[in-house]
Design a protein around this motif. Structure first.
Motif, PDB file in Angstrom:
ATOM      1  N   LEU A 338       0.832  -1.195   0.000  1.00 35.49           N
ATOM      2  CA  LEU A 338       0.000   0.000   0.000  1.00 35.49           C
ATOM      3  C   LEU A 338       0.870   1.249   0.000  1.00 35.49           C
ATOM      4  CD1 LEU A 338      -2.482  -1.329   2.705  1.00 35.49           C
ATOM      5  CD2 LEU A 338      -2.959  -1.138   0.250  1.00 35.49           C
ATOM      6  N   GLN A 339       0.235   2.412  -0.073  1.00 30.74           N
ATOM      7  CA  GLN A 339       0.947   3.675  -0.113  1.00 30.74           C
ATOM      8  C   GLN A 339       0.461   4.581   1.030  1.00 30.74           C
ATOM      9  OE1 GLN A 339       3.248   4.689  -2.349  1.00 30.74           O
ATOM     10  NE2 GLN A 339       3.102   3.175  -3.983  1.00 30.74           N
ATOM     11  N   ASP A 342      -3.346   5.913   1.594  1.00 34.18           N
ATOM     12  CA  ASP A 342      -4.398   4.936   1.274  1.00 34.18           C
ATOM     13  C   ASP A 342      -5.293   4.738   2.497  1.00 34.18           C
ATOM     14  OD1 ASP A 342      -3.350   4.603  -1.235  1.00 34.18           O
ATOM     15  OD2 ASP A 342      -2.443   2.643  -0.839  1.00 34.18           O
ATOM     16  N   LYS A 343      -6.577   4.537   2.240  1.00 36.29           N
ATOM     17  CA  LYS A 343      -7.505   4.225   3.324  1.00 36.29           C
ATOM     18  C   LYS A 343      -7.780   2.732   3.317  1.00 36.29           C
ATOM     19  CE  LYS A 343     -11.729   5.707   5.639  1.00 36.29           C
ATOM     20  NZ  LYS A 343     -12.871   6.655   5.641  1.00 36.29           N
TER      21      LYS A 343
END
Length: 366
Positions: A338-339, A342-343
């Protein structure tokens, strides 16, 4: 008067002797001549495939010499000396080279030698020790660059043919062949983090092969050779390669950022013994949350001690985006995909009840 034939007889015998000697020498010379090679038919299909893969891929493979600093005992002069060798390969036409982190670990500099034996000083672009990957860069004309076609590792099958090219024991441009022996293996990185989904192969991999490409029969990159399992330290038919899908996820971020920035939840995890002692479910027990961080903003609660010394139940993180999290390694692996920003949906267990919360990921400093 004597018959003239009587005078000719000794000369005739002598001539016959010379003739016999000459014939004998001629025969001996014929026996000592090199043999004429027997013609052969066309190369077999698998031989032609091996040759084609090597000819296409070998120009992309480089020899990496890690350099260290040594001070002369008497003159106190400082010089760079080789500390070890490994393998790498061109990732793009900008001169970026992928290798293993452990190839250049603790080196003060590195030198890259191409297939044509020209050498260049390399710069370190970025490294991610948790996955044993590093990116170097050299300034080289594009005409000298060959970039391997990119494959995928998600559809590999046990039994399919693979090729490894590297520099075992300093012997550059060595090709070995084998098959995919197994998939989804797990090995340990230099940071003692688990590297998962690793490819196992019986293609001979020896010291010096580290960082070299593992190719499929189409000559596409499918992995980075990184380790062997051997009591002797040499090839025993069990080698491991980091899958190319993992490499393709990490390397672009190393090139872009110079490091791999893992997004953060802003929590501290309890030790594995804590789960056993408190009879908690599999997951990551939260023992602290960063003030103002993503976890605190979302309402995650850590385990604490009450005034009477008893344990006040906190949250156990058991899944991220419905992907099960059994331990800290699982959580870090999930976050690496992920980054920041991100949610995600996290699944939490607290005192026997389960709930889901949305959390916006931060950076490691959050």
């Amino acid at each position: 008067m004597k018959d003239s034939r009587t005078h000719r007889a000794p000369w005739l015998a002598l001539l016959l002797c010379f003739a016999f000697t000459a014939l004998s020498a001629t025969g001996a010379l014929a026996k000592g001549q090199p043999r004429v090679p027997a013609p052969r038919g066309a190369l077999a299909a698998d031989e032609l495939a091996h040759i084609a893969v090597f000819k296409a891929a070998s120009p992309a493979v480089v020899n990496i010499t890690a350099l260290g600093v040594q001070r002369d005992l008497f003159s106190l002069d400082v010089q760079q000396v080789p500390r070890g060798t490994g393998t790498g390969f061109f990732w793009d036409d900008s001169g970026h080279i992928v290798t293993n982190f452990h190839v250049i670990q603790n080196a003060s500099a590195a030198q890259v030698t191409l297939a044509n034996q020209s050498s260049y000083k390399a710069q370190l672009v970025g490294a991610f020790p948790d996955r044993d990957l590093a990116v170097l860069k050299i300034d080289v004309p594009q005409a000298k660059l060959t970039v391997l076609p990119l494959g995928t590792s998600r559809d590999l099958q046990v039994g399919q043919k693979v090729y490894a090219i590297g520099n075992p024991f300093g012997l550059d441009q060595t090709l070995t062949t084998g098959i995919v022996s197994a998939l989804n293996r797990e090995i340990e990185s230099v940071t003692r983090r688990s590297i998962r989904d690793v490819i196992q192969t019986d293609a001979a991999i020896n010291p010096g092969n580290s960082g070299g490409p593992l190719l499929d029969s189409a000559g596409r990159l499918i992995g980075v050779n990184t380790a062997i399992y051997s009591p002797s330290g040499s090839s025993a038919g069990i080698g491991f390669a980091i899958p190319v899908d993992e490499v393709n996820r990490i390397v672009p971020r190393l090139i872009r950022d110079g490091r791999f920035v893992r997004p953060a939840l802003g929590i501290s995890a309890g030790p594995p013994t804590m789960r056993q002692a408190l009879n908690l479910p599999k997951g990551v027990a939260v023992v602290a949350v960063s003030p103002g961080g993503p976890a605190e903003r979302a309402g995650l609660r850590p385990f604490t001690r009450g005034r009477d010394g008893t344990i006040v139940a906190g949250d156990v993180l058991t899944a991220i985006n419905d992907q099960p999290v059994n331990d800290l390694d699982d959580m870090l692996n999930a976050l690496e995909r992920l980054q920041p920003g991100d949610k995600v949906q996290v699944t939490l267990w607290r005192a026997g009840s389960t709930r889901r919360l949305g959390v916006m990921l931060g950076t490691a400093s959050d």
